[in-house]
Design a protein around this motif. Sequence first.
Motif, mmCIF file in Angstrom:
data_model
loop_
_atom_site.group_PDB
_atom_site.id
_atom_site.type_symbol
_atom_site.label_atom_id
_atom_site.label_comp_id
_atom_site.label_asym_id
_atom_site.label_seq_id
_atom_site.Cartn_x
_atom_site.Cartn_y
_atom_site.Cartn_z
ATOM 1 N N TYR A 154 133.779 30.611 -11.240
ATOM 2 C CA TYR A 154 133.951 31.668 -10.414
ATOM 3 C C TYR A 154 133.648 31.073 -9.226
ATOM 4 C CZ TYR A 154 135.101 34.990 -14.616
ATOM 5 O OH TYR A 154 136.008 35.161 -15.550
ATOM 6 N N PRO A 155 133.918 31.787 -8.553
ATOM 7 C CA PRO A 155 132.707 31.679 -6.870
ATOM 8 C C PRO A 155 132.003 32.563 -6.749
ATOM 9 C CG PRO A 155 134.958 32.955 -6.696
ATOM 10 C CD PRO A 155 134.718 32.256 -7.990
ATOM 11 N N LEU A 156 131.074 31.972 -8.026
ATOM 12 C CA LEU A 156 129.598 32.418 -8.291
ATOM 13 C C LEU A 156 128.442 32.491 -6.910
ATOM 14 C CD1 LEU A 156 128.366 31.830 -11.696
ATOM 15 C CD2 LEU A 156 129.865 34.019 -11.118
ATOM 16 N N PHE A 157 128.129 31.597 -6.158
ATOM 17 C CA PHE A 157 127.555 31.360 -4.982
ATOM 18 C C PHE A 157 128.324 31.880 -3.831
ATOM 19 C CE2 PHE A 157 126.276 29.287 -8.639
ATOM 20 C CZ PHE A 157 124.986 29.257 -8.587
ATOM 21 N N SER A 158 129.352 31.430 -3.311
ATOM 22 C CA SER A 158 130.089 31.831 -2.375
ATOM 23 C C SER A 158 131.580 31.159 -2.578
ATOM 24 C CB SER A 158 129.034 30.439 -0.822
ATOM 25 O OG SER A 158 130.100 29.648 -1.449
ATOM 26 N N PRO A 159 131.919 32.081 -1.396
ATOM 27 C CA PRO A 159 133.880 32.061 -2.023
ATOM 28 C C PRO A 159 133.854 29.929 -1.197
ATOM 29 C CG PRO A 159 133.688 33.418 0.460
ATOM 30 C CD PRO A 159 132.561 32.563 -0.390
ATOM 31 N N SER A 160 135.152 30.173 -1.510
ATOM 32 C CA SER A 160 135.480 28.103 -1.521
ATOM 33 C C SER A 160 135.661 27.765 -0.979
ATOM 34 C CB SER A 160 136.846 27.775 -1.965
ATOM 35 O OG SER A 160 136.868 26.522 -2.994
ATOM 36 N N ALA A 161 135.358 26.586 0.020
ATOM 37 C CA ALA A 161 135.161 26.420 0.681
ATOM 38 C C ALA A 161 136.422 25.508 1.439
ATOM 39 C CB ALA A 161 134.545 24.787 0.968
ATOM 40 N N TYR A 162 137.838 25.975 0.559
ATOM 41 C CA TYR A 162 138.868 25.670 1.011
ATOM 42 C C TYR A 162 139.956 26.294 1.018
ATOM 43 C CZ TYR A 162 137.029 20.820 0.222
ATOM 44 O OH TYR A 162 136.447 19.320 0.495
ATOM 45 N N GLU A 163 141.475 26.456 1.993
ATOM 46 C CA GLU A 163 142.470 26.986 1.423
ATOM 47 C C GLU A 163 144.253 26.617 1.841
ATOM 48 O OE1 GLU A 163 141.846 30.778 4.726
ATOM 49 O OE2 GLU A 163 140.026 31.188 3.842
ATOM 50 N N CYS A 164 144.630 27.217 1.287
ATOM 51 C CA CYS A 164 146.178 26.522 1.208
ATOM 52 C C CYS A 164 146.205 26.705 2.771
ATOM 53 C CB CYS A 164 146.790 27.304 0.414
ATOM 54 S SG CYS A 164 147.076 27.141 -0.997
ATOM 55 N N ARG A 165 146.824 25.672 3.574
ATOM 56 C CA ARG A 165 147.266 25.350 4.562
ATOM 57 C C ARG A 165 148.929 26.859 4.710
ATOM 58 N NH1 ARG A 165 148.535 19.487 5.728
ATOM 59 N NH2 ARG A 165 146.872 19.695 5.911
#
Length: 849
Positions: free
Chosen positions: A523-534
Amino acid sequence: MADIRGGGGGCCPPMDLMRSEPMQLVQVIVPMESAHLTVSYLGDLGLVQFKDLNAEKSPFQRTYAAQIKRCGEMARKIRFFKDQMSKAGVSPRVILDKDIDIDLDDVEIKLGELEAELVEINANNDKLQRSYNELVEYKLVLEKAGDFFASAHRSATAQQSAIESQQVGEDVLEIPLLQEEKSVDPTKQVKLGFLTGLVPREKSMVFERILFRATRGNIFIRQSVIEESVVDPNSGEKAEKNVFVVFYSGERAKSKILKICEAFGANRYPFSEELGRQAQMMSEGSIVSSDRWVGYVCADTVSIQGRVSCRPVSGRLAELKTTISAGLDHRKILLETIGDKFEQWNLKVRKEKAIYHTLNMLSLDVTKKCLVGEGWSPLFAAPEIQEALQRAAVDSNSQVGSIFQVLRTKEMPPTFFRTNKFTTAFQEIVDAYGVAKYQEANPTVFTIVTFPFLFAVMFGDWGHGICLLLATMYLILREKKLSSQKLGDIMEMAFGGRYVIFMMSLFSIYTGLIYNEFFSIPYPLFSPSAYECRDASCSEATTIGLIKTRDTYPFGVDPVWHGTRSELPFLNSLKMKMSILLGVAQMNLGIIMSFCNAKFFKSAVNVWFQFVPQMIFLNCLFGYLSVLIIIKWCTGSQADLYHVMIYMFLSPMDDLGENQLFPNQKTVQLTFLFLALVSVPWMLLPKPFILKKQHEARHQGQSYAQLDETDESLQVETNGGSHGHEEFEFSEIFVHQLIHTIEFVLGAVSNTASYLRLWALSLAHSELSSVFYEKVLLMAWGFNNIFILIVGILVFIFATVGVLLVMETLSAFLHALRLHWVEYQNKFYEGDGYKFAPFTFTLVGNEDE
């Protein structure tokens, strides 16, 4: 005893559990008239562990053997009352005021009177119940056997009528033959006897076969099944039985039948052999009605087991039932009366027995009319003990007060840590390995934190941690009620370790947040993920297609790693290296604790020839590996740590080239390797020679041992071995040091590898949780069927509770226990002491005989 005073010393500041309480050997001289009250007050205080000064005497040769025998007899009566109350369903009344003082002589008299009355009531009730059961069985015999004889009589009457009707039309030539048959002498006719009774149904077939074989078939037996179970008069237990009637001929056959009945436990009941009596019993005593049984048993014909009855069976049964009910009511009233005072009597008798047992450990001085006792007590308890002795002398009106003095000795004192309900369970975990030696550093100080933390490293899931927390909070919030109840073995263990489980659940939530796992779901409890799909194709492929668009995830593992192809290699590397770091850190803590012990006991030899080389050896090898791991994490270097260690051991002269993490790495490796090799003989050789030299200097010029050893100050031998004795065996000391050195060198490698269980069990827990989630819950959800979904949810819950919350919890607990006992405590902990076990009344009421 609520506040805990530290016994600090050496390099460490005073800590509550770091060192055991300072102890002293005390002697008390008590006058005979105040001895009983003095020991009673000391038992209430609970701060003196008496030594047995009469160990050479048998229990029957001691001064207070008669009093102990008297208390034992009263305890037997109390156990008898407890057993009777348990059978009757009567609960003892809880004592509200435990300070009520009652006289032991009055208790003894009262217990004797109540026991005699209860035994008489039980005996009368047993007799009445036996008579009642016998009458019930006899009633069944009359009923079933009466039916058989009535049926047989009707059949014989019908056959006789048929024969007489046939004789009317017969030829006259046959009449003389019939008349001749009737003219046979009746005295020569064979007379058959019979026996009636009941036999257990499971033995009925064997019973019948044995009768046929014993009499060679010269019997006739009929059995009738009783639908309901009956209570056997002999055993008092319910059983299914059959009523039997056995016809025989001759006294010899009768003797065999009686023996067989006795062997099979068949209860026999008389049935009149005279035709007239049979008719009377069948007409008056064998009439079966759906509402009631009507039967009369005549005194001149029937006796039951030697007891004769003239009353109707039904009337007699009703009278017995009423009498038995009244007896049971009277017995229950008596037991309730006993229950009101039971706890007071039980506590009084147990206290008196404990007091006399302690008095028997004291030495009797016949000339001075006093008792002399010795024992260990904490240093802080001296004023309280003296106050108790003075109070006992005043309350017993003794003209002479008790004498209290401190003795000097070289004997090893017991170990005493004052704990509370939170630290007790952690202390028991350490004591299960071995009780700390007197004033030795206590591992519990750090175990309170490290034990639940290492457990949580293997059990990292904050969803499972919340489940453990909720279960533990139930035990903690209801601890007052549960502590006064009898719990099962497993529940008793869980309740005793409730604060350990509480700490484990909190740390599991913490490490679960670091792993970012909630029942294996990120779960992204503290913040959204630092990565995204290209692009759209990278979501199910690998993290190579991910690009960093935000700041690094602030706490724990980025949720994007879960579910990707790189999840397992990434988490494997992370957890494996983290396990090595934790293991090296805890082993260093163990060696530092050995330094604290050496400083406390003022042993410079152990500081320079044990602590220093051990720190050098461990950190030049595995400390260096830990530094490389941290540098790689901080700098993002691509250096292969495994090749670094191989180069370090096998080819240190090779140039690592681009894999170097810092300049002059080759020189650093050579230096560390050299120091590690030097530290081995540093641990092995100097210490035995130094100890030998110290021994020779200590006893230089002494031809004889000192005689006044008891006048020396209290000293504790700190260095295990024979150098503290008069006979110094250099070979024994050298072999001991050799074993210790080899054990440490090999253990440094094996213990570091043993910490990899943190990685293995953490990975196993995560994968099991993921399997249950994906293969049970998600698969059931995919069927779009409410029934399959409910079944899937139930299977998921039972699997989670049974495997992850029970089996995995126990597995992680045992592995954390092993890491503390073997890998951590063996660096400094000897654990060859013995517990301080004072004489106290605190738990005397809960002890079993």
